[in-house]
Design an enzyme around this catalytic site. Structure first.
Site, PDB file in Angstrom:
ATOM      1  N   ASP A 276       0.855  -1.189   0.000  1.00  0.00           N
ATOM      2  CA  ASP A 276       0.000   0.000   0.000  1.00  0.00           C
ATOM      3  C   ASP A 276       0.892   1.240   0.000  1.00  0.00           C
ATOM      4  OD1 ASP A 276      -3.204   0.568   1.093  1.00  0.00           O
ATOM      5  OD2 ASP A 276      -1.760   2.221   1.062  1.00  0.00           O
ATOM      6  N   ILE A 277       0.534   2.204  -0.831  1.00  0.00           N
ATOM      7  CA  ILE A 277       1.332   3.425  -0.976  1.00  0.00           C
ATOM      8  C   ILE A 277       1.305   4.279   0.299  1.00  0.00           C
ATOM      9  CG2 ILE A 277      -0.412   5.030  -1.890  1.00  0.00           C
ATOM     10  CD1 ILE A 277       1.571   5.628  -4.174  1.00  0.00           C
TER      11      ILE A 277
ATOM     12  N   ASN B  66     -12.809  -2.977   2.852  1.00  0.00           N
ATOM     13  CA  ASN B  66     -13.728  -1.857   3.056  1.00  0.00           C
ATOM     14  C   ASN B  66     -14.764  -1.862   1.942  1.00  0.00           C
ATOM     15  OD1 ASN B  66     -12.395  -0.804   5.346  1.00  0.00           O
ATOM     16  ND2 ASN B  66     -10.840   0.120   4.028  1.00  0.00           N
TER      17      ASN B  66
ATOM     18  N   VAL C  33     -11.015   3.116  -3.490  1.00  0.00           N
ATOM     19  CA  VAL C  33     -10.710   2.546  -4.812  1.00  0.00           C
ATOM     20  C   VAL C  33     -11.741   1.459  -5.083  1.00  0.00           C
ATOM     21  CG1 VAL C  33      -9.008   1.406  -6.282  1.00  0.00           C
ATOM     22  CG2 VAL C  33      -8.240   3.031  -4.525  1.00  0.00           C
TER      23      VAL C  33
ATOM     24  N   HIS D 218     -10.312  -4.983  -2.847  1.00  0.00           N
ATOM     25  CA  HIS D 218      -8.945  -5.241  -2.418  1.00  0.00           C
ATOM     26  C   HIS D 218      -8.952  -5.666  -0.962  1.00  0.00           C
ATOM     27  CE1 HIS D 218      -9.986  -0.972  -2.237  1.00  0.00           C
ATOM     28  NE2 HIS D 218      -9.346  -0.936  -1.086  1.00  0.00           N
ATOM     29  N   MET D 219      -8.136  -6.652  -0.702  1.00  0.00           N
ATOM     30  CA  MET D 219      -7.946  -7.149   0.650  1.00  0.00           C
ATOM     31  C   MET D 219      -6.735  -6.429   1.235  1.00  0.00           C
ATOM     32  SD  MET D 219      -6.777 -11.029   1.494  1.00  0.00           S
ATOM     33  CE  MET D 219      -8.335 -11.852   1.632  1.00  0.00           C
ATOM     34  N   HIS D 220      -6.928  -5.741   2.353  1.00  0.00           N
ATOM     35  CA  HIS D 220      -5.785  -5.167   3.073  1.00  0.00           C
ATOM     36  C   HIS D 220      -5.218  -6.263   3.973  1.00  0.00           C
ATOM     37  CE1 HIS D 220      -6.730  -0.748   2.470  1.00  0.00           C
ATOM     38  NE2 HIS D 220      -7.932  -1.239   2.270  1.00  0.00           N
TER      39      HIS D 220
HETATM   40  P1  5GP Z   1      -9.622   1.622   0.581  1.00  0.00           P
HETATM   41  O1  5GP Z   1      -9.664   2.868   1.416  1.00  0.00           O
HETATM   42  O2  5GP Z   1     -10.354   1.780  -0.741  1.00  0.00           O
HETATM   43  O3  5GP Z   1     -10.028   0.390   1.324  1.00  0.00           O
HETATM   44  O4  5GP Z   1      -8.090   1.390   0.261  1.00  0.00           O
HETATM   45  C1  5GP Z   1      -7.457   1.870  -0.858  1.00  0.00           C
HETATM   46  C2  5GP Z   1      -5.986   1.774  -0.566  1.00  0.00           C
HETATM   47  O5  5GP Z   1      -5.280   1.903  -1.773  1.00  0.00           O
HETATM   48  C3  5GP Z   1      -5.480   2.860   0.372  1.00  0.00           C
HETATM   49  O6  5GP Z   1      -4.933   2.259   1.524  1.00  0.00           O
HETATM   50  C4  5GP Z   1      -4.462   3.606  -0.466  1.00  0.00           C
HETATM   51  O7  5GP Z   1      -3.330   4.008   0.288  1.00  0.00           O
HETATM   52  C5  5GP Z   1      -4.095   2.598  -1.539  1.00  0.00           C
HETATM   53  N1  5GP Z   1      -3.714   3.187  -2.805  1.00  0.00           N
HETATM   54  C6  5GP Z   1      -4.399   4.134  -3.500  1.00  0.00           C
HETATM   55  N2  5GP Z   1      -3.759   4.430  -4.651  1.00  0.00           N
HETATM   56  C7  5GP Z   1      -2.666   3.634  -4.684  1.00  0.00           C
HETATM   57  C8  5GP Z   1      -1.613   3.469  -5.634  1.00  0.00           C
HETATM   58  O8  5GP Z   1      -1.565   4.108  -6.679  1.00  0.00           O
HETATM   59  N3  5GP Z   1      -0.647   2.562  -5.334  1.00  0.00           N
HETATM   60  C9  5GP Z   1      -0.670   1.810  -4.188  1.00  0.00           C
HETATM   61  N4  5GP Z   1       0.318   0.960  -3.994  1.00  0.00           N
HETATM   62  N5  5GP Z   1      -1.655   1.945  -3.272  1.00  0.00           N
HETATM   63  C10 5GP Z   1      -2.633   2.839  -3.513  1.00  0.00           C
END
Ligand code: 5GP
Length: 113
Positions: free
Chosen positions: A29-30, A86, A95, A99-101
């Site tokens: 994760d970025i 989420n 996003v 996606h699984m964190h």
């Molecule tokens: P969400 O909040 O949708 O559950 O998680 C989306 C995750 O994607 C966030 O933790 C965010 O930091 C990560 N993320 C968003 N854009 C990028 C990207 O371009 N590259 C990477 N590696 N992670 C991303």
């Protein structure tokens, strides 16, 4: 509409990829929220958990198999880690490609905020 994750799958933008196979890809994760914070995603575009169908059972199950393999490789399988999906606004989904964190490497608080 494709998301940034589709660009990562297609190698149009860089990501720190830690695992890849025909069904899934895992990358750092970025904006890491823990010493280990990976995103494990299906290559198939599924917007939210609400969009999963019975046909996706194998794909979704596969994400968990990948997660446990990575956790073992990173040696956090015994100390523990957290898996989070989420879904939509109240959960903070940003996003819209499921996606699984995978979070680990520190003591994680419960309940989450
Ligand atoms: P969400 O909040 O949708 O559950 O998680 C989306 C995750 O994607 C966030 O933790 C965010 O930091 C990560 N993320 C968003 N854009 C990028 C990207 O371009 N590259 C990477 N590696 N992670 C991303």
């Amino acid at each position: 509409m494709s998301t940034i994750f589709n660009k990562i799958i297609n190698k149009e933008i860089d990501a720190d990829i830690v695992y890849e196979d025909k069904i899934s890809i895992a990358f750092k994760d970025i904006n890491a929220q823990a010493p280990i914070h990976l995103l494990i995603i299906p290559k198939k575009e599924i917007k939210t958990i609400n969009h999963i169908t019975a046909k996706d059972k194998e794909i979704i199950g596969h994400l968990f198999i990948v997660a446990k393999k990575i956790a073992k490789q990173l040696n956090i399988d015994n100390e523990g880690y957290r898996i989070v999906f989420n879904c939509n606004d109240n959960a903070g989904q940003t996003v819209f490609h499921i996606h699984m964190h995978l979070l680990g490497g520190r003591k994680l608080l419960w309940p989450p905020g």
